[in-house]
Write an enzyme that holds these catalytic residues in place. Structure first.
Site, short mmCIF file in Angstrom:
data_model
loop_
_atom_site.label_atom_id
_atom_site.label_comp_id
_atom_site.label_asym_id
_atom_site.label_seq_id
_atom_site.Cartn_x
_atom_site.Cartn_y
_atom_site.Cartn_z
N ARG A 44 0.72 -1.12 -0.14
CA ARG A 44 -0.03 -0.05 -0.29
C ARG A 44 1.00 1.11 -0.41
O ARG A 44 0.45 2.21 -0.54
CB ARG A 44 -0.43 0.30 1.20
CG ARG A 44 -2.04 1.02 0.86
CD ARG A 44 -2.92 1.34 2.25
NE ARG A 44 -3.20 0.12 3.39
CZ ARG A 44 -2.11 0.29 4.63
NH1 ARG A 44 -1.58 1.70 4.52
NH2 ARG A 44 -2.49 -0.76 5.17
N ASP A 167 -8.43 19.01 -13.30
CA ASP A 167 -9.01 17.61 -13.44
C ASP A 167 -9.00 17.73 -15.36
O ASP A 167 -9.34 18.57 -15.72
CB ASP A 167 -10.35 16.75 -13.08
CG ASP A 167 -10.91 15.87 -13.71
OD1 ASP A 167 -10.54 15.50 -15.32
OD2 ASP A 167 -11.82 15.49 -13.48
N LYS A 192 -9.14 6.66 -19.21
CA LYS A 192 -10.27 7.14 -20.07
C LYS A 192 -8.63 7.42 -20.65
O LYS A 192 -8.57 6.01 -21.92
CB LYS A 192 -10.78 8.81 -20.20
CG LYS A 192 -11.50 8.67 -18.73
CD LYS A 192 -12.91 8.14 -18.91
CE LYS A 192 -13.22 8.03 -17.54
NZ LYS A 192 -13.74 9.51 -16.54
C1 LIG Z 1 -14.74 9.19 -15.16
C2 LIG Z 1 -14.03 10.98 -15.28
C3 LIG Z 1 -13.77 10.93 -13.41
C4 LIG Z 1 -13.67 9.31 -12.84
O1 LIG Z 1 -13.02 8.48 -13.13
P1 LIG Z 1 -12.76 7.63 -12.80
O2 LIG Z 1 -11.83 6.66 -12.71
O3 LIG Z 1 -14.50 6.56 -13.00
O4 LIG Z 1 -13.08 7.15 -11.27
C5 LIG Z 1 -13.41 11.84 -13.71
N1 LIG Z 1 -13.76 13.08 -14.00
C6 LIG Z 1 -13.79 13.29 -15.50
C7 LIG Z 1 -13.23 14.33 -15.67
C8 LIG Z 1 -13.80 11.75 -15.78
O5 LIG Z 1 -14.17 12.31 -17.52
#
Ligand SMILES: *Cc1c(COP(=O)(O)O)cnc(C)c1O
Length: 379
Positions: A44, A167, A192
């Site tokens: 961890r 983000d 993604k």
């Molecule tokens: C999918 C997504 C998240 C969250 O990510 P996960 O891997 O599904 O937890 C956060 N921000 C954006 C812009 C996303 O498209």
């Protein structure tokens, strides 16, 4: 080195001359009995395979520190855990649905205050109260692709002793490097584009601040939302082709946007910079491409359900960034965690379709859209 070279070579020189990293599954490590120490102690805290992907994640955007989490939301959670009860966070109304859900459901019980702002670029010093500790922004925003000025927000945040978090999921470090424009932390859903094959969940945090890095590492230890060794390995391998994939995805998105904008069956297409000349300029100043996600609405006289049924190539699914094209209805899918009122304010209509371009042949994608639009015509 350029980032496409770094994507491949940032982590190398493995035992036995292996050209791909070994997967270290061990949960615990033998220690020296006399000093009770070892380079690694427990999975961890850190492990060699996660170290490897964290090196690559940092290298992609030339950041000092990179961290790998089990999901994008775990990465976001680590960033929000920098806050203390009483702190206020400013966010745009068009933010990822899961982030919205976190703010709505978890902030109150943590004593945190989340304030949603329609247009972050209109924020002035007067809007930042004494307790504003963080601005958390997505640019391009999800799913309306609105643009926020990273340098402007960084200046604003820093004048008030607050942090700017971006983000960067839609752009990745290949197209946009928020840290270079003053952001303190970058989070990404590596599920993604970094993963890119719709087959893993992962999250990433990057920063140039040693002090913030220490806090993010603490969250990894305390909350435990870390990326496991096998997925770390798969992510290292996936990132090697990110530059090629993203280039093709972006080309396909651009071509489809042009095609749809000229089609009478489409009433509007939203993409990075499309909202206004101002946003186009801001985006051009801080990013090197529009990415591969866009949204659109059908014109009157075209039936949405019929259109979605008729499209053959894109999978009707949440998520984005995969090699296969994906489409979804944000209002009822990715953004169903938002209240109706919040969706209205963010401009997320029930008819808005979000499209994530894959790497298919563009002629096949265009032909598919054309036949689906033809069969969706009601007049
Ligand atoms: C999918 C997504 C998240 C969250 O990510 P996960 O891997 O599904 O937890 C956060 N921000 C954006 C812009 C996303 O498209």
């Amino acid at each position: 080195m350029h980032s496409d070279t770094r994507a491949i070579h940032a982590a190398r020189h493995f035992p036995h001359g292996a050209v791909v990293p070994p997967v270290n599954f061990t949960s615990t490590y033998e220690m020296d009995i006399d000093t009770v120490s070892a380079p690694y102690a427990y999975q961890r805290g850190s492990n060699p395979t996660r170290d490897c992907v964290e090196t690559v994640i940092a290298a992609l955007e030339d950041a000092r520190h990179g961290f790998a989490f089990a999901t994008g939301m775990a990465a976001t959670h680590a960033v929000f855990s920098l806050l203390s009860a009483g702190d206020r966070v400013l966010l745009p109304t068009n933010v990822y649905g899961g982030t919205f859900r976190y703010v709505e459901k978890m902030f109150p019980r943590l004593g945190l205050e989340g304030v949603f702002v329609d247009n972050l670029d209109e924020l002035t010093d007067d809007d930042l109260s004494e307790n504003t500790r963080m601005i958390f922004v997505e640019t391009p925003g999800n799913p309306t692709l609105r643009i926020a000025d990273i340098a402007h927000l960084a200046g604003l945040a820093h004048r008030h002793n607050a942090l700017l978090v971006v983000d960067n999921t839609f752009m990745t470090g290949l197209l946009q490097r928020p840290l270079e424009h003053g952001a303190d932390l970058v989070v990404q859903s590596a599920t993604k584009y970094l993963g890119g094959h719709s087959d893993l969940l992962a999250g990433a945090v990057t920063t140039n601040s040693d002090a913030l890095a220490e806090q993010i590492a603490l969250s990894q230890k305390v909350h435990g939302g870390v990326l496991d060794p096998f997925t770390s390995f798969r992510l290292v391998q996936a990132i090697k082709t990110l530059p090629l994939r993203l280039e093709r995805q972006q080309e396909n998105a651009r071509a489809l946007i042009d095609h749809l904008e000229a089609h009478k069956g489409i009433s509007r297409v939203l993409f990075a910079g499309s909202y206004s000349e101002h946003e186009r300029q801001v985006h051009a100043s801080q990013a090197s491409g529009i990415g591969a996600v866009f949204s659109f609405e059908l014109a009157e006289g075209y039936h949405l359900q019929a259109f979605l049924h008729a499209l053959e190539l894109p999978a009707f699914a949440v998520s984005l960034g995969g090699v296969e094209s994906l489409m979804c209805l944000p209002a009822s899918m990715s953004h169903d965690g938002m209240t109706q009122e919040a969706r209205d304010r963010a401009g997320i209509t029930d008819a808005l379709v979000r499209f994530s371009a894959g790497i298919e042949n563009i002629a096949d994608l265009t032909a598919d859209f054309d036949q689906a639009l033809t069969s969706a015509r009601t007049i």
